[in-house]
Design a protein around this motif. Sequence first.
Motif, PDB file in Angstrom:
ATOM      1  N   ASP A   1      25.987 -20.146 -20.599  1.00  0.00           N
ATOM      2  CA  ASP A   1      25.002 -20.604 -19.628  1.00  0.00           C
ATOM      3  C   ASP A   1      23.926 -19.543 -19.417  1.00  0.00           C
ATOM      4  OD1 ASP A   1      23.973 -22.457 -17.775  1.00  0.00           O
ATOM      5  OD2 ASP A   1      24.894 -21.357 -16.121  1.00  0.00           O
ATOM      6  N   LEU A   2      24.342 -18.298 -19.345  1.00  0.00           N
ATOM      7  CA  LEU A   2      23.394 -17.201 -19.179  1.00  0.00           C
ATOM      8  C   LEU A   2      22.476 -17.084 -20.388  1.00  0.00           C
ATOM      9  CD1 LEU A   2      22.331 -14.749 -17.664  1.00  0.00           C
ATOM     10  CD2 LEU A   2      24.187 -13.396 -18.675  1.00  0.00           C
ATOM     11  N   LEU A   3      23.032 -17.287 -21.584  1.00  0.00           N
ATOM     12  CA  LEU A   3      22.231 -17.226 -22.805  1.00  0.00           C
ATOM     13  C   LEU A   3      21.153 -18.305 -22.800  1.00  0.00           C
ATOM     14  CD1 LEU A   3      21.660 -16.162 -25.646  1.00  0.00           C
ATOM     15  CD2 LEU A   3      23.439 -17.723 -26.495  1.00  0.00           C
ATOM     16  N   LYS A   4      21.512 -19.506 -22.434  1.00  0.00           N
ATOM     17  CA  LYS A   4      20.546 -20.604 -22.395  1.00  0.00           C
ATOM     18  C   LYS A   4      19.459 -20.343 -21.358  1.00  0.00           C
ATOM     19  CE  LYS A   4      23.688 -24.176 -24.033  1.00  0.00           C
ATOM     20  NZ  LYS A   4      24.332 -25.468 -23.742  1.00  0.00           N
ATOM     21  N   PHE A   5      19.885 -19.837 -20.225  1.00  0.00           N
ATOM     22  CA  PHE A   5      18.923 -19.495 -19.179  1.00  0.00           C
ATOM     23  C   PHE A   5      17.934 -18.442 -19.681  1.00  0.00           C
ATOM     24  CE2 PHE A   5      18.035 -16.292 -15.848  1.00  0.00           C
ATOM     25  CZ  PHE A   5      17.195 -17.044 -15.041  1.00  0.00           C
ATOM     26  N   SER A   6      18.441 -17.444 -20.385  1.00  0.00           N
ATOM     27  CA  SER A   6      17.588 -16.373 -20.908  1.00  0.00           C
ATOM     28  C   SER A   6      16.605 -16.902 -21.945  1.00  0.00           C
ATOM     29  CB  SER A   6      18.453 -15.266 -21.523  1.00  0.00           C
ATOM     30  OG  SER A   6      19.331 -14.720 -20.554  1.00  0.00           O
TER      31      SER A   6
ATOM     32  N   GLU B   1      23.413 -24.387 -10.056  1.00  0.00           N
ATOM     33  CA  GLU B   1      23.511 -24.166 -11.502  1.00  0.00           C
ATOM     34  C   GLU B   1      22.260 -23.441 -11.999  1.00  0.00           C
ATOM     35  OE1 GLU B   1      22.673 -24.587 -15.375  1.00  0.00           O
ATOM     36  OE2 GLU B   1      22.062 -26.441 -14.389  1.00  0.00           O
ATOM     37  N   ARG B   2      22.448 -22.351 -12.731  1.00  0.00           N
ATOM     38  CA  ARG B   2      21.386 -21.401 -13.050  1.00  0.00           C
ATOM     39  C   ARG B   2      20.204 -22.007 -13.814  1.00  0.00           C
ATOM     40  NH1 ARG B   2      22.469 -15.782 -14.055  1.00  0.00           N
ATOM     41  NH2 ARG B   2      24.618 -16.414 -14.443  1.00  0.00           N
ATOM     42  N   THR B   3      20.495 -22.728 -14.899  1.00  0.00           N
ATOM     43  CA  THR B   3      19.418 -23.256 -15.736  1.00  0.00           C
ATOM     44  C   THR B   3      18.603 -24.312 -14.999  1.00  0.00           C
ATOM     45  OG1 THR B   3      20.724 -22.844 -17.731  1.00  0.00           O
ATOM     46  CG2 THR B   3      18.878 -24.358 -17.935  1.00  0.00           C
ATOM     47  N   SER B   4      19.293 -25.211 -14.314  1.00  0.00           N
ATOM     48  CA  SER B   4      18.588 -26.244 -13.554  1.00  0.00           C
ATOM     49  C   SER B   4      17.781 -25.631 -12.416  1.00  0.00           C
ATOM     50  CB  SER B   4      19.584 -27.265 -12.996  1.00  0.00           C
ATOM     51  OG  SER B   4      20.206 -27.983 -14.037  1.00  0.00           O
ATOM     52  N   ASN B   5      18.308 -24.587 -11.799  1.00  0.00           N
ATOM     53  CA  ASN B   5      17.570 -23.942 -10.711  1.00  0.00           C
ATOM     54  C   ASN B   5      16.293 -23.283 -11.231  1.00  0.00           C
ATOM     55  OD1 ASN B   5      17.713 -23.312  -7.772  1.00  0.00           O
ATOM     56  ND2 ASN B   5      17.524 -21.218  -8.541  1.00  0.00           N
ATOM     57  N   PHE B   6      16.356 -22.754 -12.453  1.00  0.00           N
ATOM     58  CA  PHE B   6      15.149 -22.202 -13.075  1.00  0.00           C
ATOM     59  C   PHE B   6      14.093 -23.297 -13.247  1.00  0.00           C
ATOM     60  CE2 PHE B   6      12.763 -21.642 -17.051  1.00  0.00           C
ATOM     61  CZ  PHE B   6      12.036 -20.501 -16.730  1.00  0.00           C
ATOM     62  N   LEU B   7      14.529 -24.472 -13.703  1.00  0.00           N
ATOM     63  CA  LEU B   7      13.606 -25.598 -13.855  1.00  0.00           C
ATOM     64  C   LEU B   7      13.026 -26.011 -12.504  1.00  0.00           C
ATOM     65  CD1 LEU B   7      15.666 -27.788 -16.359  1.00  0.00           C
ATOM     66  CD2 LEU B   7      13.656 -26.395 -16.893  1.00  0.00           C
TER      67      LEU B   7
END
Length: 284
Positions: A146-151, A196-202
């Motif tokens: 998940d961290l990799l995708k976010f990065s 959730e990290r990735t969705s929060n970035f969006l």
Amino acid sequence: MKILVIGGCHSYGYGIAAGQGFVQRIVNRLEKEYGMVKVDYYTPFKMAKTVLLLNELKEKTRNYDLILLQLGHFELLQADSFKSLIASKNRDFNQRVYGTYDQEIELQNKPTDLTQFLTQGFDQVSSKRENRFTSGLKKMRGKSIDLLKFSILKTLNLFMELPRIQFVRINLTLILDSLYQVRDKVLLLTPFPIRERTSNFLRKEGQKIFLEEGLKRGFNVIDSFEIISGNKENCFLEDGCHLNARGHRAIFKEIMENFDFYETENTNLLNVRKIFRYFMENQN
């Protein structure tokens, strides 16, 4: 008094007791001040479909005293493949977010009967889907993936506007242009945060777009992302995606403290005015 509500699960108070949602709280307050309030709910509604709806309503939007827009939650969510977030031609993302109700929602062209909608078991179906999604992330991907995708997303976004973000900007622009003549009646909420990290970035990128596009056109914008982010741990249901009663109350409080609902001259309709802006104009 008539209110038009277009948005996602939060607009009808997903997962919390009746009357505790921020929309329902606003309605209750306005009923005390102005009498009976009729609400047309178009929910859950996606942004592209909102564009079509407003094209159909056209001048009818002038008949509403207040228009509440809670948009972007469906689009600014990683609920399907990671590839769909960066695929420039992909518009079929998140097709199973609403489970067995997806097709029914896609065909909807009339205001939602919330009583019937909720008694059909939508909350239970959606909740089961979200629980599977959450557990799936933990078991299959893990925090490191998940961290990799976010990065990756964050890095790509430094060099280009992500296709999913671009999709949101285009549709928001069309929506605001459709409502420009009645912008004094509109309250536009920025997308809510999510655990959730990735969705929060969006959602964070969406917040910037909503503020930028809304404010430069003179719309009343509620920065709900900022309101909830300050107390994120205490404002969510267990799914980490939807607001609890405390979160809804925070949104309601911000709206009522910072905006004034006033009657226009020679009409029975209400408009919305940002209190701070109103005081500044009168002082000058």
